[in-house]
Every structure is written in C-alpha cells, then in structure tokens.
Design a protein around this motif. Structure first.
Motif, mmCIF file in Angstrom:
data_model
loop_
_atom_site.group_PDB
_atom_site.id
_atom_site.type_symbol
_atom_site.label_atom_id
_atom_site.label_comp_id
_atom_site.label_asym_id
_atom_site.label_seq_id
_atom_site.Cartn_x
_atom_site.Cartn_y
_atom_site.Cartn_z
ATOM 1 N N ILE A 79 -2.296 5.057 -12.666
ATOM 2 C CA ILE A 79 -3.446 5.764 -12.119
ATOM 3 C C ILE A 79 -4.167 6.526 -13.229
ATOM 4 N N GLU B 189 -0.019 7.215 -6.177
ATOM 5 C CA GLU B 189 -1.192 8.084 -6.264
ATOM 6 C C GLU B 189 -0.840 9.526 -5.953
ATOM 7 N N SER C 159 7.976 -1.741 -8.078
ATOM 8 C CA SER C 159 6.544 -1.674 -8.324
ATOM 9 C C SER C 159 6.269 -0.775 -9.520
ATOM 10 N N VAL D 140 2.965 1.341 -10.903
ATOM 11 C CA VAL D 140 1.634 1.814 -10.539
ATOM 12 C C VAL D 140 1.069 2.574 -11.737
ATOM 13 N N GLY E 221 0.811 -1.213 0.000
ATOM 14 C CA GLY E 221 0.000 0.000 0.000
ATOM 15 C C GLY E 221 0.843 1.261 0.000
ATOM 16 N N ILE F 170 -6.806 2.921 -9.929
ATOM 17 C CA ILE F 170 -5.379 2.744 -9.663
ATOM 18 C C ILE F 170 -5.091 1.255 -9.561
ATOM 19 N N ASN F 171 -3.930 0.850 -10.066
ATOM 20 C CA ASN F 171 -3.500 -0.536 -9.900
ATOM 21 C C ASN F 171 -1.994 -0.565 -9.762
ATOM 22 N N ALA F 172 -1.500 -1.619 -9.154
ATOM 23 C CA ALA F 172 -0.062 -1.736 -8.932
ATOM 24 C C ALA F 172 0.366 -3.184 -9.095
ATOM 25 N N TYR G 184 3.633 1.663 -1.704
ATOM 26 C CA TYR G 184 3.940 1.911 -3.114
ATOM 27 C C TYR G 184 2.769 2.634 -3.782
ATOM 28 N N VAL G 185 1.558 2.200 -3.456
ATOM 29 C CA VAL G 185 0.369 2.787 -4.065
ATOM 30 C C VAL G 185 0.181 4.231 -3.610
ATOM 31 N N HIS H 3 3.651 -5.347 -7.987
ATOM 32 C CA HIS H 3 4.881 -5.337 -7.198
ATOM 33 C C HIS H 3 5.788 -6.465 -7.689
#
Length: 143
Positions: free
Chosen positions: A133, A65, A129, A131, A58, A87-89, A60-61, A91
């Motif tokens: 968005i 973001e 990671s 990410v 989280g 949003i997606n990630a 990283y997210v 890792h």
C-alpha cells in the motif's frame, strides 16, 4: 521514521484508542503489535470467506490496508493525515480455517508518501498474500 515527527510512546494504546473503523471491526481484525518499526494484526477466516470456503481475497486487502494506513498515520503525526492512493495484493495460498496474521513493514517513510508491505500468513506460518500500500501524507484540513 523521523524523530521530528510526533508519535505516541505507546503506539499500540494509540491505535487501540483510535479504533480501526467499522469494516475492520465487523471482520474481526485485532491488533497484536503496533510500534514505530512494524504493525501486526490478525483476522479470523470464519465469517470472511467466499462461497466455496476460502478466505475472500478482499479480506486480505482489508487487513493489509488497515495495517498500512494506520501505520502511515502514526508516521504522519498528529497534525497530518495519511490516505491510501494505491494498493495491490498477490494471493499465493488460500486460508480455509483458523486465523490469518498480517505483518506490516514500512518500505519507505517520506514526508509526502509512505509505502508498506504486509505479509499475511496462516496459522501454520505459510504466506497466503502479500499486500503493498502507498499512502499520501497531507496536512489536516483547516477547521
């Protein structure tokens, strides 16, 4: 980015004066670079880990973001607001010490939607990671 949209000439000063919000501040996120072309920030691993000592997914997210939303708001201009809608990630490596750095690059900058990719690497430059968005750009509500 469209030149018709207003953006400060010193985007790093703009984002610094605006602030990142209390969550990003608690996590120790620091902007390194912020321009119309890209945004870069870093975050310490210490204080943002899971119980086993790995940087929390989280975290990283939150870094992604924070970068993507702030860059989308720069693009939106002073009379509009960008808000995250997806949003997606993924890792791919776990950071356990030092700092991670996020580099945010716009993939699409439209009038109503923006899409940014944020690549997060560790101190050795290894990708930890990725990410992505998507932000919706809206007019500010009437006061």
């Amino acid at each position: 980015m469209s030149e018709s949209l207003s953006a400060p000439s010193d985007a790093l000063a703009w984002v610094t004066s605006r602030g990142m919000g209390s969550l990003a501040e608690k996590m120790g996120i620091e902007f390194v670079e912020f321009s119309r072309e890209r945004a870069v920030a870093r975050m310490p691993v210490a204080g943002n880990t899971q119980p086993v000592g790995l940087l929390h997914g989280g975290a990283y997210v939150v870094l992604g973001e924070s970068l993507g939303s702030m860059h989308a708001n720069l693009h939106a201009g002073p009379d509009r607001l960008a808000v995250g809608i997806d949003i997606n990630a993924t890792h791919t490596r776990s950071a356990t010490e030092g700092w991670v750095t996020g580099v945010c690059t716009p993939l699409h900058l439209g009038r109503s939607l923006t899409v940014h990719e944020i690549v997060v690497t560790d101190d050795q430059g290894r990708r930890c990671s990725t990410v992505r968005i998507t932000n919706m750009v809206r007019d500010l509500p009437a006061s």
